[in-house]
Design an enzyme around this catalytic site. Sequence first.
Site, PDB file in Angstrom:
ATOM      1  N   PRO A 233       0.786  -1.232   0.000  1.00  6.59           N
ATOM      2  CG  PRO A 233      -0.059  -1.042   2.151  1.00  6.59           C
ATOM      3  CD  PRO A 233       0.713  -1.964   1.269  1.00  6.59           C
ATOM      4  CG  ASP A 256      -0.300   1.514 -11.148  1.00  5.70           C
ATOM      5  OD1 ASP A 256      -0.154   1.826  -9.940  1.00  5.70           O
ATOM      6  OD2 ASP A 256      -0.615   0.367 -11.508  1.00  5.70           O
ATOM      7  CE  LYS A 278      -7.653   5.001 -14.753  1.00  9.09           C
ATOM      8  NZ  LYS A 278      -7.290   3.987 -13.784  1.00  9.09           N
ATOM      9  N   GLY A 309       0.143  -1.463  -7.128  1.00  9.60           N
ATOM     10  CA  GLY A 309      -0.198  -1.183  -5.729  1.00  9.60           C
ATOM     11  C   GLY A 309      -0.819  -2.404  -5.070  1.00  9.60           C
ATOM     12  CB  ILE A 314      -6.600  -7.925  -4.258  1.00 10.02           C
ATOM     13  CG1 ILE A 314      -6.438  -9.332  -3.694  1.00 10.02           C
ATOM     14  CG2 ILE A 314      -7.769  -7.193  -3.605  1.00 10.02           C
ATOM     15  CD1 ILE A 314      -6.364  -9.426  -2.215  1.00 10.02           C
ATOM     16  CB  THR A 339      -4.417  -6.465  -0.452  1.00 11.82           C
ATOM     17  OG1 THR A 339      -5.358  -5.730  -1.237  1.00 11.82           O
ATOM     18  CG2 THR A 339      -5.096  -6.962   0.812  1.00 11.82           C
ATOM     19  CB  ALA A 340      -5.276  -1.136   0.046  1.00 12.29           C
ATOM     20  CG  MET A 391     -10.876   1.331  -6.876  1.00  6.94           C
ATOM     21  SD  MET A 391     -10.887   0.397  -8.398  1.00  6.94           S
ATOM     22  CE  MET A 391     -10.940  -1.273  -7.782  1.00  6.94           C
ATOM     23  N   GLY A 420      -3.216   5.057   3.177  1.00  8.04           N
ATOM     24  CA  GLY A 420      -2.729   4.215   4.273  1.00  8.04           C
ATOM     25  C   GLY A 420      -1.270   3.830   4.126  1.00  8.04           C
TER      26      GLY A 420
END
Length: 476
Positions: A233, A256, A278, A309, A314, A339-340, A391, A420
């Site tokens: 993260p 990214d 993006k 990320g 996931i 994962t976040a 998201m 985070g």
Amino acid sequence: MRFLPVFLDVSAGTVALIGTGAAAQTKLRLLRAAGARIRWYAGAERFAVEAAETATHADAFEAQLDIVASDPAQADLSGVIAVVSAAGGAIDEAVAARARAANIPVNVVDRPDLSTFVFPAVIDRGDVVVAVGTGGASPVLARRLRERIEALLPARIGDLAALMGRFRERFAQRRHESRSLRRFWERVVDGPIGSAALAGHWHEAESALAQAVEESAKPEEASGLAYLVGAGPGDPDLLTLRALHALQSADVILYDELVSPAVLDRARRDAERVFVGKQRGRPGVGQDTINRLLVEHARRGLTVVRLKGGDPFIFGRGGEELDYLRDAGVPAVLVPGVTAALGCAAEAGLPLTFRNEATRLCLVTAQRAADVGATDWSELADPQTTVVVYMGLAVAASVRDGLIAAGRSPATPVAVLARGTRPDASAVYGELRDLGALAAQVGDGPGLLVIGEVVARADGWRAGYAGSAGMAEIAA
Ligand code: SAH
């Protein structure tokens, strides 16, 4: 460097060990583990008896150990390949002098001044052995270093070395002249074969290596390697060791906006870095372009890392990229990441499950309002389910409406955790009924919505929503 590190085959002769006590026993164990034949001058008879007892307790190398009761100072050094003396004082000095005079390598425990060789701290992974020396100056420092290296070395690295050892001859015989020895073995270590072996998937690794060796009879085609790597993260300390390894071996890195600069900093200095994410107000590089770039770089024979990320599998489109690479015949290795949800929850002190209170964890995506509409929230209304929405910052109000309409209590504790594990992390806490307003207060993403009773256990909630300007405003 006074002592040259070498690896000695101690099965080639006899080692004389002088003295008793803890230091002598440690050396005895080490020498026996290496398969040495030992002549042990244990000293006076009572020590010899003690020594014999230790030896019988020890293990099954009886035939390799010869205990001699005569005066250790007069130890017979004829025919020995090395001498280890741990008797202390004058005996050590006398033994060392005789060994030196006869040009026999000698180690005196804790006396580098008398020794012509010293024992390093050893990390033993079978065929892979790492020795750490401090010239005899500080065994404690050597041991500390050993602990650090132990933690870095994959547990099965010795098995991988043994596997490669078994195929070495066959590769050397079969390989086409255009094949580089070094590149072949590098690819074995760094690629899917190495990953499989280090993960303990022995048969898979072996048959893949056998096949690679067979194919090495054909001329070499440029064949690169692609890694899909989870960057976690944001905090670079949350990278896995395998991710770090991939970053260090990369020629090209495609990353990214979810990859933090601190993570990118851990990559090999001269790796080419290509941004494929993006940027605000601009359309991002499409997935097709990313897939194509991955394959193009690999086909040029490069090691390309797709850095993503969190975890690639996931909500990261890692599955699509993997499919594409497979179809293109490019060897690919997937490296998981934190994962976040896991990184953010750990940072917030928020247990995602809790005995008898939260027995189910759902990770859901709400990228667009349409996703929110398509989500079956009734599945997530159960009070024992912790829901983590990825998201979802921009559509938090719709998430709230969906959950409440499905029957989740509007008083359910919620957290919005933004950026985070990064230096500018921020968290706000409140109740489900306020989720829309809370999400508007954390600033820019990335951010997660966490909904469930366990949120009330988080540090920030317990501290009375400390750090949560948002909730204070809402309460006012
Ligand atoms: N593969 C990633 C998720 C990619 S989807 C993973 O496993 O974490 C992008 C979403 O992930 C963001 O919209 C946000 O919801 C979440 N996210 C990623 N990094 C985050 C972070 N540092 N803090 C909070 N949420 C994060």
